[in-house]
Design an enzyme around this catalytic site. Structure first.
Site, PDB file in Angstrom:
ATOM      1  N   LYS A  44      -3.712  -1.952   4.852  1.00  0.00           N
ATOM      2  CA  LYS A  44      -2.738  -1.367   3.481  1.00  0.00           C
ATOM      3  C   LYS A  44      -3.797  -1.069   2.498  1.00  0.00           C
ATOM      4  O   LYS A  44      -3.883  -0.099   1.787  1.00  0.00           O
ATOM      5  CB  LYS A  44      -1.787  -2.201   3.096  1.00  0.00           C
ATOM      6  CG  LYS A  44      -0.702  -2.501   4.244  1.00  0.00           C
ATOM      7  CD  LYS A  44       0.404  -3.300   3.772  1.00  0.00           C
ATOM      8  CE  LYS A  44      -0.088  -4.605   3.272  1.00  0.00           C
ATOM      9  NZ  LYS A  44      -0.423  -5.516   4.663  1.00  0.00           N
ATOM     10  N   THR A  45      -4.538  -1.959   2.093  1.00  0.00           N
ATOM     11  CA  THR A  45      -5.384  -1.926   1.036  1.00  0.00           C
ATOM     12  C   THR A  45      -6.539  -1.036   1.380  1.00  0.00           C
ATOM     13  O   THR A  45      -6.874  -0.060   0.443  1.00  0.00           O
ATOM     14  CB  THR A  45      -5.977  -3.437   0.782  1.00  0.00           C
ATOM     15  OG1 THR A  45      -5.283  -4.145   0.209  1.00  0.00           O
ATOM     16  CG2 THR A  45      -6.932  -3.232  -0.539  1.00  0.00           C
ATOM     17  N   ASP A 231      -0.754  -1.571  -4.900  1.00  0.00           N
ATOM     18  CA  ASP A 231      -0.920  -2.489  -3.877  1.00  0.00           C
ATOM     19  C   ASP A 231      -0.014  -3.902  -4.133  1.00  0.00           C
ATOM     20  O   ASP A 231       0.391  -3.812  -5.144  1.00  0.00           O
ATOM     21  CB  ASP A 231      -2.580  -2.793  -3.822  1.00  0.00           C
ATOM     22  CG  ASP A 231      -2.980  -3.542  -2.571  1.00  0.00           C
ATOM     23  OD1 ASP A 231      -2.044  -3.630  -1.683  1.00  0.00           O
ATOM     24  OD2 ASP A 231      -4.015  -4.071  -2.514  1.00  0.00           O
ATOM     25  N   GLU A 232       0.258  -4.504  -2.905  1.00  0.00           N
ATOM     26  CA  GLU A 232       0.765  -5.822  -3.083  1.00  0.00           C
ATOM     27  C   GLU A 232       2.355  -5.417  -3.675  1.00  0.00           C
ATOM     28  O   GLU A 232       2.689  -6.278  -4.318  1.00  0.00           O
ATOM     29  CB  GLU A 232       0.041  -6.973  -3.846  1.00  0.00           C
ATOM     30  CG  GLU A 232      -1.271  -7.134  -3.227  1.00  0.00           C
ATOM     31  CD  GLU A 232      -1.306  -8.130  -2.029  1.00  0.00           C
ATOM     32  OE1 GLU A 232      -0.180  -8.551  -1.642  1.00  0.00           O
ATOM     33  OE2 GLU A 232      -2.484  -8.368  -1.734  1.00  0.00           O
ATOM     34  N   GLN A 262       4.939 -11.052   3.081  1.00  0.00           N
ATOM     35  CA  GLN A 262       3.880 -11.875   1.998  1.00  0.00           C
ATOM     36  C   GLN A 262       4.369 -11.857   0.569  1.00  0.00           C
ATOM     37  O   GLN A 262       3.544 -12.077  -0.339  1.00  0.00           O
ATOM     38  CB  GLN A 262       2.572 -11.005   2.142  1.00  0.00           C
ATOM     39  CG  GLN A 262       1.825 -10.887   3.620  1.00  0.00           C
ATOM     40  CD  GLN A 262       0.509 -10.248   3.515  1.00  0.00           C
ATOM     41  OE1 GLN A 262      -0.468 -10.844   2.855  1.00  0.00           O
ATOM     42  NE2 GLN A 262       0.474  -9.405   4.108  1.00  0.00           N
ATOM     43  N   ARG A 608      -5.303 -14.939   6.747  1.00  0.00           N
ATOM     44  CA  ARG A 608      -6.600 -14.602   6.244  1.00  0.00           C
ATOM     45  C   ARG A 608      -7.645 -14.636   7.163  1.00  0.00           C
ATOM     46  O   ARG A 608      -8.735 -14.405   6.862  1.00  0.00           O
ATOM     47  CB  ARG A 608      -6.731 -15.546   5.012  1.00  0.00           C
ATOM     48  CG  ARG A 608      -5.610 -15.746   3.891  1.00  0.00           C
ATOM     49  CD  ARG A 608      -5.338 -14.244   3.408  1.00  0.00           C
ATOM     50  NE  ARG A 608      -4.268 -13.627   3.965  1.00  0.00           N
ATOM     51  CZ  ARG A 608      -3.881 -12.265   3.842  1.00  0.00           C
ATOM     52  NH1 ARG A 608      -4.891 -11.527   3.081  1.00  0.00           N
ATOM     53  NH2 ARG A 608      -3.107 -11.809   4.457  1.00  0.00           N
TER      54      ARG A 608
HETATM   55  P1  ATP Z   1      -3.250  -7.845   3.591  1.00  0.00           P
HETATM   56  O1  ATP Z   1      -1.658  -7.470   4.015  1.00  0.00           O
HETATM   57  O2  ATP Z   1      -3.622  -9.039   3.986  1.00  0.00           O
HETATM   58  O3  ATP Z   1      -3.477  -7.308   2.359  1.00  0.00           O
HETATM   59  P2  ATP Z   1      -4.111  -5.312   4.452  1.00  0.00           P
HETATM   60  O4  ATP Z   1      -3.111  -4.733   5.170  1.00  0.00           O
HETATM   61  O5  ATP Z   1      -4.499  -4.782   3.166  1.00  0.00           O
HETATM   62  O6  ATP Z   1      -4.023  -6.628   4.427  1.00  0.00           O
HETATM   63  P3  ATP Z   1      -6.884  -4.571   4.966  1.00  0.00           P
HETATM   64  O7  ATP Z   1      -7.305  -5.741   4.059  1.00  0.00           O
HETATM   65  O8  ATP Z   1      -6.763  -3.146   4.197  1.00  0.00           O
HETATM   66  O9  ATP Z   1      -5.322  -4.903   5.398  1.00  0.00           O
HETATM   67  O10 ATP Z   1      -7.799  -4.207   6.131  1.00  0.00           O
HETATM   68  C1  ATP Z   1      -7.781  -5.662   7.133  1.00  0.00           C
HETATM   69  C2  ATP Z   1      -9.100  -5.596   7.540  1.00  0.00           C
HETATM   70  O11 ATP Z   1      -9.071  -4.497   8.770  1.00  0.00           O
HETATM   71  C3  ATP Z   1     -10.363  -5.140   6.519  1.00  0.00           C
HETATM   72  O12 ATP Z   1     -11.421  -5.708   7.024  1.00  0.00           O
HETATM   73  C4  ATP Z   1     -10.520  -3.605   6.966  1.00  0.00           C
HETATM   74  O13 ATP Z   1     -11.607  -3.072   6.698  1.00  0.00           O
HETATM   75  C5  ATP Z   1      -9.907  -3.695   8.408  1.00  0.00           C
HETATM   76  N1  ATP Z   1      -9.426  -2.204   8.798  1.00  0.00           N
HETATM   77  C6  ATP Z   1      -8.540  -1.611   8.265  1.00  0.00           C
HETATM   78  N2  ATP Z   1      -8.175  -0.518   9.025  1.00  0.00           N
HETATM   79  C7  ATP Z   1      -9.282  -0.527   9.818  1.00  0.00           C
HETATM   80  C8  ATP Z   1      -9.752   0.722  10.670  1.00  0.00           C
HETATM   81  N3  ATP Z   1      -8.801   1.710  10.905  1.00  0.00           N
HETATM   82  N4  ATP Z   1     -10.616   0.464  11.475  1.00  0.00           N
HETATM   83  C9  ATP Z   1     -11.485  -0.656  11.104  1.00  0.00           C
HETATM   84  N5  ATP Z   1     -11.161  -1.458  10.388  1.00  0.00           N
HETATM   85  C10 ATP Z   1     -10.225  -1.476   9.801  1.00  0.00           C
HETATM   86 MG    MG Z   2      -4.365  -5.935   0.934  1.00  0.00          MG
END
Ligand code: ATP
Ligand code: MG
Length: 755
Positions: A44-45, A231-232, A262, A608
């Site tokens: 997402k981020t 975000d969040e 979350q 995490r």
């Molecule tokens: P959270 O809910 O914990 O905030 P999130 O959904 O925001 O998580 P991110 O932090 O954006 O998730 O991504 C999680 C991990 O996966 C990061 O290390 C990111 O670089 C990696 N990632 C995300 N998308 C891809 C992708 N398409 N290919 C490879 N790695 C990815």
């Molecule tokens: Mg995130």
């Protein structure tokens, strides 16, 4: 701007490469409302960051036309760095930051519209409390019964909900603050204006008011921000939600990302309903679901998904990973807290030897007070660490206050300690009085304590002040006397209670107060581990010195709340025991909803971890100076067996004749809270007295549960032994390994009676 327009080229720009189709759709759907509703680690981020780059790279918007909201300043810094890196240049002039930071920036130019000057100051919490206290006094409201902090907490929640004083229904007389909190709120807002000041809640609230009442300014803002990104989103409060909705209403180019599983800030006013209502607020919104998790290995993801599936208040989602299963989540049971800290630190060292970088290691605890045990161990072993969000244990304000009492107890000439606490809690010793004491101390070349003792024998001081200071000085002499007969940790408790310091926080109804009281109890518990008060003070000063210079690679230590959005290769999740996690307070206050929020914290914690997650719990917990038979967290039961590996070191530690620990017997052993309610146990009954507001410690007669002469006992440091002599709460015990030692009754556990 001289930017290539990727949309016209068949070539995929590097920042879109590697995104999966759903992620890419979320990045490229620039126009219209978009909600990315997806589980942890699904990117997402990353989508949000790529979207920012996409907007800038395609020239759809200039930096100043984008409003991007992150949950912390640190997260804003990371997004800024990532975007610059992807774009290959730094970006200036954009609106990227937390709600507070953004609102402050947008409020300043229009401050006059809410009665402020653009130079307004932002008050910190101490200033806020001081203001409220003055108002309570002016209204003749008893600050003891209706503490300023509690009043402030109510006002802050109103602000979180976007409510102005005129929106609050007036309460009937009587009850909390005599029903006058709405009036205090109005007076407080007026005082802030007179001072040309705002509190944090006001930043958003004032700006919201301006947007609502000045269509021209609203239109200008709506025109300016072509794109809004958040975000969040699951942790926004009502005021933040209303603000976003207004700003986005004209163009509707708003993209929010979040995960309802979350949402962990309900206690601070966050409304998970905001994210669930997105499609109603923005009809026609595209909702993007991301299901592939890129962060964690299979076992970790399965464990987290399984636990959160126990929550009823959720939409439910599928998560999968193409990563291998990796190692099962390790569930480790240990004998007690000290062993837990020791074991985790040993594990960290052994991973470090295998090449794991310390920056990829985190320890996440449920409550702030739990960091102490780990900090002490890290320092002892020289493992560099940082505490994320919040201060290190011995640097927390209440711990520093309590330490000042202890220092003054041990060293009456410690003037800094004297200054820190002579008027904490408030005793009416203001700056003028302190100046008088200083004047005398300097001229007579004595300490402030000595100056006080001498001046109260004269007529130099005003009668009331003289009386107060006499009591202060005499109390310290009395407490010092107690050190001759009582263990120093008991004296410490007496000092904190009798001085009114504990009472000050007990009366405090703000959300932070219970955590502060926990820290104080943890401090007193820690003191008991040292032979003397001096040994303890020396230890703390060494600890403080040693922590000053940690640079480079560090283990991260944080609460689960502070872990949002972060990821580490190796994550330790200690203290998974009932009472601690799920936190009993959460359940007591919010019932099922509180429990579900705790479970979401468990989900945040496990997710995490990238490669290894280690959950631990102990059989015996020294909680607030009392040993309790800890019961494993219900969340451990909810972990799926095929994805975890259970380990125990307890079997080695318990001799067969010893009483098995609670978790092995699977029966209910009275928890600390049960004991307190039932008025049992020496230490518990003392706590009841504290709870009832009577601060003095009354010796309790020994009852049959307490170790007595002839009993077999177990002490966590010295092992097994027999009680040879019992004097109130002090015992003389013959330990098998150590010989005869004097110990506190509450630090040994009776394991049987000699036949
Ligand atoms: P959270 O809910 O914990 O905030 P999130 O959904 O925001 O998580 P991110 O932090 O954006 O998730 O991504 C999680 C991990 O996966 C990061 O290390 C990111 O670089 C990696 N990632 C995300 N998308 C891809 C992708 N398409 N290919 C490879 N790695 C990815
Ligand atoms: Mg995130």
């Amino acid at each position: 701007m001289n930017q290539p327009d990727f949309s016209l080229s068949a070539e995929v720009p590097p920042y879109l490469e590697g995104l999966n189709p759903a992620q890419r759709a979320a990045v490229e759907a620039l126009d219209g409302p978009v909600l990315v509703l997806a589980g942890a680690g699904t990117g997402k981020t990353r989508v949000l960051t790529a979207r920012l780059v996409h907007l800038l790279a395609t020239g759809k918007a200039l930096p100043a036309q984008i409003l991007a909201v992150t949950f912390t300043n640190k997260a804003a810094g990371e997004v800024r760095a990532r975007v610059s890196e992807m774009l290959g240049r730094s970006v200036d002039g954009w609106f990227l930051g937390t709600f507070h930071a953004l609102a402050a920036r947008m409020l300043r130019p229009h401050a006059e519209l809410v009665g402020l000057k653009p130079t307004f100051t932002i008050l910190d919490e101490d200033d806020q409390i001081r203001l409220i206290k003055q108002l309570l006094a002016a209204e003749n409201i008893d600050d003891k019964k209706s503490p300023a902090r509690a009043v402030l907490a109510i006002i802050s929640r109103w602000k979180d909900r976007g409510l102005l004083p005129e929106d609050i229904r007036h309460e009937s007389k009587g009850g909390f603050a005599d029903g006058k909190v709405p009036k205090i709120y109005a007076l407080y807002q007026q005082r802030l204006k007179d001072l040309n000041a705002c509190d944090f809640g006001d930043l958003l609230l004032h700006h919201l008011t301006i947007l609502k009442t000045h269509p021209d300014i609203l239109a200008e803002a709506q025109n300016r921000f072509l794109y809004i990104l958040v975000d969040e989103y699951q942790d926004t409060n009502t005021a933040q939600y209303l603000w976003l909705r207004l700003l986005a209403q004209a163009r509707k180019n708003i993209c929010c990302v979040g995960d309802e599983d979350q949402s962990i800030y309900g206690w601070r006013g966050a409304e998970v309903g905001n994210i669930l209502r997105f499609e109603e607020d923005f009809p026609g919104a595209s909702v993007v679901r991301l299901e592939q998790n890129y962060r964690s290995t299979g076992h970790i993801l399965a464990a987290a998904s399984h636990v959160i599936a126990n929550n009823k208040m959720r939409l439910g989602k599928t998560l999968w990973t193409s990563a291998d299963m990796g190692e099962p989540v390790r569930v480790q049971s240990l004998w007690d807290g000290e062993e837990e800290a020791r074991w985790i630190c040993d594990e960290i060292e052994s991973y470090q030897r295998k090449g794991v970088a310390l920056s990829e290691v985190a320890v996440m605890v449920r409550a702030g007070f739990q960091t102490r045990a780990f900090e002490e161990r890290f320092i002892q072993l020289g493992i560099p660490y940082r505490v994320l969000v919040g201060a290190r244990f011995y640097e927390r304000a209440e711990v520093r206050d309590a330490m000042a009492y202890m220092r003054l107890l041990a060293l009456p000439e410690d003037d800094l300690a004297f200054e820190r606490i002579v008027n904490v809690p408030k005793r009416g010793v203001g700056p003028a009085a302190l100046q008088q004491l200083h004047g005398y101390a300097r001229s007579a070349h004595v300490s402030l304590m000595e100056a006080t003792a001498r001046l109260v024998e004269t007529d130099e001081l005003k009668p009331k002040l003289r009386q107060t200071l006499r009591r202060f000085s005499e109390s310290f002499s009395r407490w010092r006397g107690l050190l001759q007969t009582l263990p120093h940790s008991e004296v410490a408790q007496i000092v904190l209670d009798d001085s009114g310091y504990t009472g000050m926080w007990q009366a405090d109804k703000s959300p932070e107060a219970p955590g502060k009281l926990d820290n104080l109890k943890e401090l007193v518990g820690a003191m008991a581990e040292f032979d003397t008060l001096f040994a303890f003070l020396e230890h703390v000063s060494l600890v403080m010195e040693a922590t000053g210079n940690a640079e480079g690679e560090q283990v991260s230590l944080m609460t689960l709340h502070g872990a949002k959005g972060l990821e580490f290769d190796l994550v330790f999740l200690p203290g998974w025991e009932e009472e601690i996690f799920p936190s009993r307070r959460s359940i007591d206050e919010n019932g099922e909803a509180g429990l579900e929020e705790e479970r979401r914290l468990a989900y945040v914690g496990i997710t995490r971890a990238k490669r290894r997650a280690v959950i631990s719990y102990v059989a015996n917990r020294l909680l607030y100076g009392n040993w309790i038979n800890a019961i494993p967290s219900r969340f451990i039961e909810e972990l799926p067996e095929p994805h975890i590996l259970r380990h125990s070191t307890i079997g080695n530690a318990i001799n067969s004749h010893m009483r098995p620990s609670a978790f092995e017997r699977k029966e209910h052993v009275p928890s600390l809270w049960d004991q307190i309610k039932a008025g049992q146990s020496h230490s518990a009954s003392r706590q009841v007295k504290q709870i009832e507001g009577r601060a003095t410690v009354i010796p309790t007669p020994r009852n049959s549960d307490e170790p007595n002469v002839g009993d077999k006992v177990f002490h966590e440091k010295f092992g097994h032994g027999f009680v040879r002599r019992a004097d109130h709460d002090k015992l003389e015990v013959y330990f098998e390994r150590k010989g005869v030692m004097k110990v506190m009754a509450r630090f040994v556990k009776k394991v049987g009676t000699e036949a």
